[in-house]
Design an enzyme around this catalytic site. Sequence first.
Site, PDB file in Angstrom:
ATOM      1  N   TRP A   1       4.548  -3.273   9.029  1.00  0.00           N
ATOM      2  CA  TRP A   1       3.746  -4.467   9.212  1.00  0.00           C
ATOM      3  C   TRP A   1       3.882  -5.312   7.969  1.00  0.00           C
ATOM      4  O   TRP A   1       4.375  -4.838   6.952  1.00  0.00           O
ATOM      5  CB  TRP A   1       2.318  -4.123   9.574  1.00  0.00           C
ATOM      6  CG  TRP A   1       1.628  -3.279   8.563  1.00  0.00           C
ATOM      7  CD1 TRP A   1       2.057  -2.082   8.069  1.00  0.00           C
ATOM      8  CD2 TRP A   1       0.407  -3.565   7.934  1.00  0.00           C
ATOM      9  NE1 TRP A   1       1.150  -1.599   7.176  1.00  0.00           N
ATOM     10  CE2 TRP A   1       0.123  -2.495   7.074  1.00  0.00           C
ATOM     11  CE3 TRP A   1      -0.496  -4.619   8.027  1.00  0.00           C
ATOM     12  CZ2 TRP A   1      -1.014  -2.458   6.300  1.00  0.00           C
ATOM     13  CZ3 TRP A   1      -1.630  -4.569   7.259  1.00  0.00           C
ATOM     14  CH2 TRP A   1      -1.876  -3.498   6.410  1.00  0.00           C
TER      15      TRP A   1
ATOM     16  N   ASP B   1       8.709   1.203   4.596  1.00  0.00           N
ATOM     17  CA  ASP B   1       8.636   2.474   3.877  1.00  0.00           C
ATOM     18  C   ASP B   1      10.008   3.124   3.787  1.00  0.00           C
ATOM     19  O   ASP B   1      10.857   2.928   4.656  1.00  0.00           O
ATOM     20  CB  ASP B   1       7.689   3.433   4.607  1.00  0.00           C
ATOM     21  CG  ASP B   1       6.239   3.018   4.471  1.00  0.00           C
ATOM     22  OD1 ASP B   1       5.938   2.200   3.579  1.00  0.00           O
ATOM     23  OD2 ASP B   1       5.409   3.509   5.254  1.00  0.00           O
TER      24      ASP B   1
ATOM     25  N   ASN C   1      -3.219  -0.112   7.196  1.00  0.00           N
ATOM     26  CA  ASN C   1      -2.410   0.509   6.153  1.00  0.00           C
ATOM     27  C   ASN C   1      -2.749   1.979   5.947  1.00  0.00           C
ATOM     28  O   ASN C   1      -2.229   2.605   5.037  1.00  0.00           O
ATOM     29  CB  ASN C   1      -2.531  -0.264   4.833  1.00  0.00           C
ATOM     30  CG  ASN C   1      -3.926  -0.224   4.250  1.00  0.00           C
ATOM     31  OD1 ASN C   1      -4.737   0.605   4.621  1.00  0.00           O
ATOM     32  ND2 ASN C   1      -4.206  -1.122   3.318  1.00  0.00           N
ATOM     33  N   ASP C   2      -3.603   2.538   6.780  1.00  0.00           N
ATOM     34  CA  ASP C   2      -3.897   3.971   6.685  1.00  0.00           C
ATOM     35  C   ASP C   2      -2.880   4.821   7.432  1.00  0.00           C
ATOM     36  O   ASP C   2      -2.927   6.049   7.380  1.00  0.00           O
ATOM     37  CB  ASP C   2      -5.293   4.267   7.251  1.00  0.00           C
ATOM     38  CG  ASP C   2      -6.369   4.144   6.184  1.00  0.00           C
ATOM     39  OD1 ASP C   2      -6.021   3.906   5.021  1.00  0.00           O
ATOM     40  OD2 ASP C   2      -7.559   4.296   6.523  1.00  0.00           O
TER      41      ASP C   2
ATOM     42  N   ASP D   1       0.842  -1.190   0.000  1.00  0.00           N
ATOM     43  CA  ASP D   1       0.000   0.000   0.000  1.00  0.00           C
ATOM     44  C   ASP D   1       0.875   1.237   0.000  1.00  0.00           C
ATOM     45  O   ASP D   1       1.437   1.596   1.018  1.00  0.00           O
ATOM     46  CB  ASP D   1      -0.901  -0.001   1.226  1.00  0.00           C
ATOM     47  CG  ASP D   1      -2.090   0.874   0.999  1.00  0.00           C
ATOM     48  OD1 ASP D   1      -1.986   1.798   0.175  1.00  0.00           O
ATOM     49  OD2 ASP D   1      -3.118   0.636   1.626  1.00  0.00           O
TER      50      ASP D   1
END
Lengths: 393, 177
Positions: free
Chosen positions: B104, B123, B151-152, B79
């Site tokens: 995660w 990330d 994933n937000d 994501d």
Amino acid sequence: MNTGITMIMRKIMQKIAWLSLLSLTATTAAAEFEPEAVGKVETLPATYPDHWVMVHDFSFFHMMEGEIIITDPLAEHLGSQYKGMIPASFTAAYARSKKRNEHYVAESFFARGTRGGERTDVLTIWDPATLEVSGEVIIPPKRITGMPKTTMIGLIGDDRFLGVYNFTPGQSVSIVDLEKRTFVGEIPTAGCAFLIPNGKRSFTSICSNGSMLTSHLDREGKLAGTTKTPVLFDPDNDPIFEAPATADGVAYFPTFWGNVMPVDVSGKDIEVQGTWSLLGDGDEGWRPGGIRPAVADADGMGYFLMHPEGGEGSHKNPGSEVWVYDLAAGKRLAKIELENWGLTVATSGRGDDRLMFVTNVDMGVDVYRLSTNEFVHTLNLGGTTPFMVHGAE
Amino acid sequence: MNTTDNLMDKLVERFSRGVARRTSRRGLFGLLGAGVVGAASMPLLPVARAAGGAQPKAADVPDSGDDLSCDYWRYCAIDGFLCTCCGGSVNTCPPGTEMSPITWIGTCTNPVDGKNYVISYNDCCGKSGCGNCLCNTNQGDRPMYNPPKSNDINWCLGTESTIYNCSTAIVVGVAVE
């Protein structure tokens, strides 16, 4: 020969006379001309009309350049729709107090801009009429960043205090005293996220195990005590969404699978009411979803963004319909088929002037008149990703 | 999957303008369905360390597919902006960025050997968003009050800067059945 000279002289004299006349006319016009003033700046009314909305362009591809656009959604053209803007840096959170008549933006700045540097988090306070900064409060550089949820920021204690949710991944809420414009302190909410204001001076956080934690503030905004509920919902198999539709002191949380869990937030301690379903006969497969799937209007009606063929993983899908409910009765009143599939629902106005807003998948904001459930038009305000619209809440 | 595809077919025609142009078909939901800043969906394990544990060597993992596409097998739960489109690779960050140590993870099936591999979607941070190749699936994603499964959240945490640039998809192990 003499006659010829005379004719020439006459023509010259005529020209001189015309030029003199023109010159006199120009002088007179110049004397009457009033140049436009330089340096004027527009202002807005101190109290906005009920139907105006604040459109949050998240600027997803350029996150430092978010903005809150003050919008008249019924105006016909961009020039009259776009009333002004407030910058909102790096996945900011927005709130507005009608009582204090102020806009609030919780945002982050980096000393070296797009390449980072020291981070400073600020609650910026904006004057609604001048759209100038009227104050700012430095808060710990811990506020959560990510997709917007209305429960990342909240007004507490009759708008005396404002809370900002932190995630570092340690969890807490920063409290700002809006009257003194000072940072009061940080309240730990370990294992629990967000803030839903409740009672006289409390806020409730949603915990990862399906329970809820309520933090009670004293008169100065410091933690006076906490209350924790038992497990209220299944966070894995049918989790509630992060933000409810709130009306008449009850927060209605939709779940991934189309149920609604009402939580009475009018008192110091919250109270869960009976769960009901958004779905009726023939609604199999429909689910709530999107970036903001639920909202209430000023009259207490609830609006849920729904998509068909739902299932595991579809909870952020855009919706093709908005279903309208009498929230207190748990009864569906209407299904509104949307002009365009949408990701966010919001409302503004009162009574017959109520409006609904849906951020569509093309990133325009569609306006509907709720007295007739008819589509009015699409707002294209120049932003790129208007993920949230703030109106009646 | 067919159900989702049918829905996508109905929707994709509508997703043709503006920012939607910048994304792949599957990636549309990344912006339009979630627009997530961060890592991955379908987490089977909580927050993990990128460098923790015994990572299989890249050469050990059979491979196929286009790692610039959201359909690449490692991206089954990703994501964010693909680092492969941003100057990095599936397991490295673009020059001058910093890899987040926490994230995660998801589990993806490798189509070549049929095995399930544990993927860590770390990330890359410290420069503004790359903006290319936005991908998102929400299978297994849960709300932000459940952080290891959400994933937000911007997972540029524990890094010098919290500014998000792109996401990697690092094979950190073979999933235990």
